[in-house]
Write a protein that holds these residues in place. Sequence first.
Motif, mmCIF file in Angstrom:
data_model
loop_
_atom_site.group_PDB
_atom_site.id
_atom_site.type_symbol
_atom_site.label_atom_id
_atom_site.label_comp_id
_atom_site.label_asym_id
_atom_site.label_seq_id
_atom_site.Cartn_x
_atom_site.Cartn_y
_atom_site.Cartn_z
ATOM 1 N N LYS A 5 0.838 -1.204 0.000
ATOM 2 C CA LYS A 5 0.000 0.000 0.000
ATOM 3 C C LYS A 5 0.869 1.248 0.000
ATOM 4 O O LYS A 5 0.854 2.040 0.946
ATOM 5 N N LYS A 24 1.412 18.235 -5.610
ATOM 6 C CA LYS A 24 1.033 17.481 -4.414
ATOM 7 C C LYS A 24 1.487 18.222 -3.166
ATOM 8 O O LYS A 24 2.684 18.340 -2.920
ATOM 9 N N GLU A 27 7.181 12.725 5.598
ATOM 10 C CA GLU A 27 6.450 11.686 4.872
ATOM 11 C C GLU A 27 7.011 11.505 3.463
ATOM 12 O O GLU A 27 7.141 10.379 2.982
ATOM 13 N N LEU A 72 1.494 15.964 1.554
ATOM 14 C CA LEU A 72 2.462 15.217 2.348
ATOM 15 C C LEU A 72 3.456 16.138 3.036
ATOM 16 O O LEU A 72 3.911 17.118 2.463
ATOM 17 N N ASP A 115 0.784 7.814 -6.399
ATOM 18 C CA ASP A 115 1.397 8.919 -7.142
ATOM 19 C C ASP A 115 2.916 8.868 -7.082
ATOM 20 O O ASP A 115 3.600 9.165 -8.063
ATOM 21 N N ASN A 147 2.052 4.988 -1.731
ATOM 22 C CA ASN A 147 1.368 6.115 -2.365
ATOM 23 C C ASN A 147 1.417 5.919 -3.884
ATOM 24 O O ASN A 147 2.498 5.903 -4.470
ATOM 25 N N GLU A 166 8.454 8.006 2.073
ATOM 26 C CA GLU A 166 7.812 7.338 0.935
ATOM 27 C C GLU A 166 8.796 7.126 -0.216
ATOM 28 O O GLU A 166 8.860 6.065 -0.815
#
Lengths: 219, 219
Positions: free
Chosen positions: A171, B195, B202, B198, A175, A173, B206
């Motif tokens: 899971k 975006k 984060e 976030l 994008d 992100n 990510e």
Amino acid sequence: MLCLEVRFNTYPRFVEFLIYLALTSLPNMKKTKRQVILDTAAKLFRKKGFAATSMRDLAKAVGMEAASLYNHIKSKQEILSALLLGAAQQYTDGMNNVKESAVTPLEKMDQLIALHISIAIQHPNTISLMTQEWVHLEGEPYDSFSSQRKAYENDFREIIIAGIEAGQLKKVNPDIALFSILSTMRWFYAWYSKKDGLSLKELEKEFSEVLIGGLKHKA
Amino acid sequence: MLCLEVRFNTYPRFVEFLIYLALTSLPNMKKTKRQVILDTAAKLFRKKGFAATSMRDLAKAVGMEAASLYNHIKSKQEILSALLLGAAQQYTDGMNNVKESAVTPLEKMDQLIALHISIAIQHPNTISLMTQEWVHLEGEPYDSFSSQRKAYENDFREIIIAGIEAGQLKKVNPDIALFSILSTMRWFYAWYSKKDGLSLKELEKEFSEVLIGGLKHKA
DNA sequence: CCTACCGATCGGTAGG
DNA sequence: CCTACCGATCGGTAGG
């Protein structure tokens, strides 16, 4: 008859012109020359950028005067849009094939990575223009290019989301996953010329592992 | 004294000029205006490209005539080199800090991802020029930029190789791993503006997971 | 900071 | 395919 002979002697360049017209009226010869101009333009635009490349630069590179280019192309703009819309169509067609194929989302992602590698190896110069030079498009070609790119990204994102929902991917992100894959693939053309030790299959496998490996569940 | 008064009345614009000279001789005021010009140039170069941006475009955007720009900058070239060499220095400094830190190769890679994100968020317009517009640099600035970029890539590659040798990373192709991380990070500026959901932490987490996750051994 | 101006070069057209 | 040429615009300078 006499009149014609006099004219021909008086204007030898006019005779050359008539011969030129006769020769180039053969359709496939005209198409070939246009293609040479487009290919050369792609190479120059890649090296110096669209705006910094003059029609005289281009004419010199194909071995004619600047004015002669306009027998084969309508304008500098038309060259750019022919290159970019042609390339955009290849990606759109490729994506449509992938969407139709009856395989898992993960396999579709592998197919898309292969698509990017394949197109970039075939047309590295044109592909180099897709990341930045498209801003110099104007009017309808600009809109067409932009909307095709947007549609491609949306389709790709949906495949990633499908992979997450099917439990094939973690899971993450969507994008960020999409962006990582696309930006790497969009720069592949620039990196590839430096490395020729890897086969096409090896390239696809390595990039798939590095780009998608981090998205998979630990086995 | 009389002479001066006459001159002042005869040439009112000359008086304005003297006042201007007096005001702008304060060093920090001059620096500020130069910075406004550089920042505005970065924004325009990003949008239209270096070659397609004229000095008149730039002058209009900062609210002066084109000729007046040259009181603050030497040439169009100098603007580009000030922007690009400034940014290159940030990456070089950041890499030197990372190299000196006593952490594992994997942690260094996380630090470098954070470095890219940080610089891109601070100076997105200037960073946007680093991928393509550097080809318009000439002479010594071109050489300096190129060699700094090359050195940065080599340092990054050695950290990846060290990670593989330390057993922290799988035996992937170091060039492909390096290229994936760098091309994604180099395009981060373009993606980030879309975006904003976030946080910085984060984002770092990510991207680290997506970009480095595929390089780690399965746990 | 401005006005006035320079030579060079641009994309493109006319016409044979 | 070429020569000859157009108006527009370019980066930059002189000078007050």
